[in-house]
Design a protein around this motif. Sequence first.
Motif, PDB file in Angstrom:
ATOM      1  N   PRO A 107       0.823  -1.226   0.000  1.00 42.16           N
ATOM      2  CA  PRO A 107       0.000   0.000   0.000  1.00 42.16           C
ATOM      3  C   PRO A 107       0.850   1.266   0.000  1.00 42.16           C
ATOM      4  N   ASN A 108       0.357   2.297  -0.648  1.00 37.62           N
ATOM      5  CA  ASN A 108       1.081   3.573  -0.698  1.00 37.62           C
ATOM      6  C   ASN A 108       1.267   4.181   0.683  1.00 37.62           C
ATOM      7  N   ASP A 109       0.308   3.946   1.574  1.00 39.29           N
ATOM      8  CA  ASP A 109       0.385   4.502   2.929  1.00 39.29           C
ATOM      9  C   ASP A 109       0.963   3.500   3.928  1.00 39.29           C
ATOM     10  N   HIS A 110       1.708   2.529   3.407  1.00 38.54           N
ATOM     11  CA  HIS A 110       2.261   1.473   4.257  1.00 38.54           C
ATOM     12  C   HIS A 110       3.186   2.031   5.325  1.00 38.54           C
ATOM     13  N   LYS A 111       3.025   1.555   6.556  1.00 40.97           N
ATOM     14  CA  LYS A 111       3.906   1.896   7.661  1.00 40.97           C
ATOM     15  C   LYS A 111       4.753   0.676   8.002  1.00 40.97           C
ATOM     16  N   VAL A 112       6.037   0.880   8.067  1.00 39.54           N
ATOM     17  CA  VAL A 112       6.965  -0.225   8.304  1.00 39.54           C
ATOM     18  C   VAL A 112       6.715  -0.842   9.676  1.00 39.54           C
ATOM     19  N   GLN A 113       6.632  -2.169   9.691  1.00 40.63           N
ATOM     20  CA  GLN A 113       6.433  -2.912  10.931  1.00 40.63           C
ATOM     21  C   GLN A 113       7.447  -4.038  11.014  1.00 40.63           C
ATOM     22  N   GLY A 114       8.311  -3.970  11.998  1.00 48.69           N
ATOM     23  CA  GLY A 114       9.354  -4.970  12.130  1.00 48.69           C
ATOM     24  C   GLY A 114      10.418  -4.784  11.066  1.00 48.69           C
ATOM     25  N   LEU A 115      11.180  -5.817  10.815  1.00 57.77           N
ATOM     26  CA  LEU A 115      12.210  -5.765   9.775  1.00 57.77           C
ATOM     27  C   LEU A 115      11.625  -6.258   8.463  1.00 57.77           C
ATOM     28  N   GLU A 116      11.608  -5.394   7.460  1.00 58.49           N
ATOM     29  CA  GLU A 116      11.087  -5.725   6.138  1.00 58.49           C
ATOM     30  C   GLU A 116      12.245  -5.727   5.153  1.00 58.49           C
ATOM     31  N   LEU A 117      12.297  -6.737   4.295  1.00 61.08           N
ATOM     32  CA  LEU A 117      13.371  -6.849   3.314  1.00 61.08           C
ATOM     33  C   LEU A 117      12.879  -6.447   1.936  1.00 61.08           C
ATOM     34  N   VAL A 118      13.556  -5.491   1.322  1.00 57.48           N
ATOM     35  CA  VAL A 118      13.286  -5.104  -0.057  1.00 57.48           C
ATOM     36  C   VAL A 118      14.269  -5.868  -0.927  1.00 57.48           C
ATOM     37  N   LYS A 197      27.542  -3.070  15.357  1.00 59.28           N
ATOM     38  CA  LYS A 197      27.548  -1.887  16.218  1.00 59.28           C
ATOM     39  C   LYS A 197      26.344  -0.987  15.955  1.00 59.28           C
ATOM     40  N   PHE A 198      25.540  -1.349  15.006  1.00 58.97           N
ATOM     41  CA  PHE A 198      24.405  -0.519  14.603  1.00 58.97           C
ATOM     42  C   PHE A 198      23.296  -0.599  15.657  1.00 58.97           C
ATOM     43  N   ASN A 199      22.715   0.542  15.966  1.00 59.23           N
ATOM     44  CA  ASN A 199      21.594   0.588  16.907  1.00 59.23           C
ATOM     45  C   ASN A 199      20.314   0.317  16.124  1.00 59.23           C
ATOM     46  N   TRP A 200      19.974  -0.944  15.987  1.00 60.63           N
ATOM     47  CA  TRP A 200      18.859  -1.346  15.139  1.00 60.63           C
ATOM     48  C   TRP A 200      17.529  -0.814  15.681  1.00 60.63           C
ATOM     49  N   PRO A 201      16.790  -0.056  14.885  1.00 64.65           N
ATOM     50  CA  PRO A 201      15.420   0.280  15.290  1.00 64.65           C
ATOM     51  C   PRO A 201      14.527  -0.940  15.107  1.00 64.65           C
ATOM     52  N   LYS A 202      13.412  -0.970  15.818  1.00 59.67           N
ATOM     53  CA  LYS A 202      12.518  -2.120  15.704  1.00 59.67           C
ATOM     54  C   LYS A 202      11.902  -2.198  14.320  1.00 59.67           C
ATOM     55  N   ASN A 203      11.558  -1.047  13.743  1.00 63.31           N
ATOM     56  CA  ASN A 203      10.906  -0.995  12.434  1.00 63.31           C
ATOM     57  C   ASN A 203      11.867  -0.425  11.402  1.00 63.31           C
ATOM     58  N   LEU A 204      12.174  -1.215  10.380  1.00 64.70           N
ATOM     59  CA  LEU A 204      13.185  -0.797   9.405  1.00 64.70           C
ATOM     60  C   LEU A 204      13.014  -1.583   8.114  1.00 64.70           C
ATOM     61  N   GLN A 205      13.265  -0.922   6.989  1.00 60.88           N
ATOM     62  CA  GLN A 205      13.322  -1.606   5.694  1.00 60.88           C
ATOM     63  C   GLN A 205      14.778  -1.720   5.281  1.00 60.88           C
ATOM     64  N   LEU A 206      15.199  -2.957   5.021  1.00 58.44           N
ATOM     65  CA  LEU A 206      16.573  -3.245   4.635  1.00 58.44           C
ATOM     66  C   LEU A 206      16.581  -3.794   3.215  1.00 58.44           C
ATOM     67  N   VAL A 207      17.439  -3.224   2.377  1.00 55.66           N
ATOM     68  CA  VAL A 207      17.531  -3.633   0.980  1.00 55.66           C
ATOM     69  C   VAL A 207      18.672  -4.622   0.812  1.00 55.66           C
ATOM     70  N   ILE A 208      18.393  -5.736   0.160  1.00 52.20           N
ATOM     71  CA  ILE A 208      19.407  -6.758  -0.123  1.00 52.20           C
ATOM     72  C   ILE A 208      19.552  -6.873  -1.635  1.00 52.20           C
TER      73      ILE A 208
END
Length: 253
Positions: A107-118, A197-208
């Motif tokens: 969805p265009n209004d999507h809010k990131v929840q947890g770790l999402e992989l692009v 060493k990264f301070n991981w936020p709970k909600n994040l999109q990570l690109v692989i």
Amino acid sequence: MTEITSKSNEHFRRWSDLSSARGIKKHNEFILMGEKLIEEFLANPNFKVKAEIIHEDLRSLTPTSSVAQFGRIPVFKLPKAMFNELDVVGTHYNLLVLEPKALPALPNDHKVQGLELVCPLGDPGNLGALARSALAFGVSKLILTEESVSPYHPKAIKASAGAMLKLPMFKIGKFAEYVSSHEGLWALDMKGENVAKFNWPKNLQLVIGEEGPGFSGIKGLQRLSVPTHGVESLNATVAASIALFSYANSVKN
């Protein structure tokens, strides 16, 4: 049971196309292969079964499985040589022809929840291996770009050990367009902040991405890296697995 002995048979020709992402998209079918994967699927079927394929040394599984409650499944018997042409990953076990699920658009209004992989991954083995690690470390969803290979490619499913059929998946358009219109994306790259060493936020999109050029020339991405010694870089999915473990351990603590 229907016997097929000719390669010109319409069913065989269609199934032969299912070893490619293009064929899967064209026919809206994919083949599930592997004894363990099929046993797990038949115990908890979550895709429509279109057909079962066997050869003379195999016994049909579907009539006595839980999928029988949904109606009779067509069973096709092939000569072993023809069967082996369809069994592209060499399982030597029954094959199930399944109907893939349409991937919903993010969805265009999507809010990131947890770790999402692009995942702009074109290699089915890499996508499958990534999905396996994603399921193991609690990734909330896979987001497949226009450049990504079909998640129902037989090599992707095999490499995922079935995880590809269990993870929530969504689709988006071209990767570069998504990056240009979204802020806060992190990319796993050779240069960037150490994942340990990264301070991981709970909600994040990570690109692989794939090995090779990585994300050079693409602006708007923040970078994370897995430092190495003695080698220039790791396989993309190996590095991704380390990053996912780091995220899971950080969030847990």
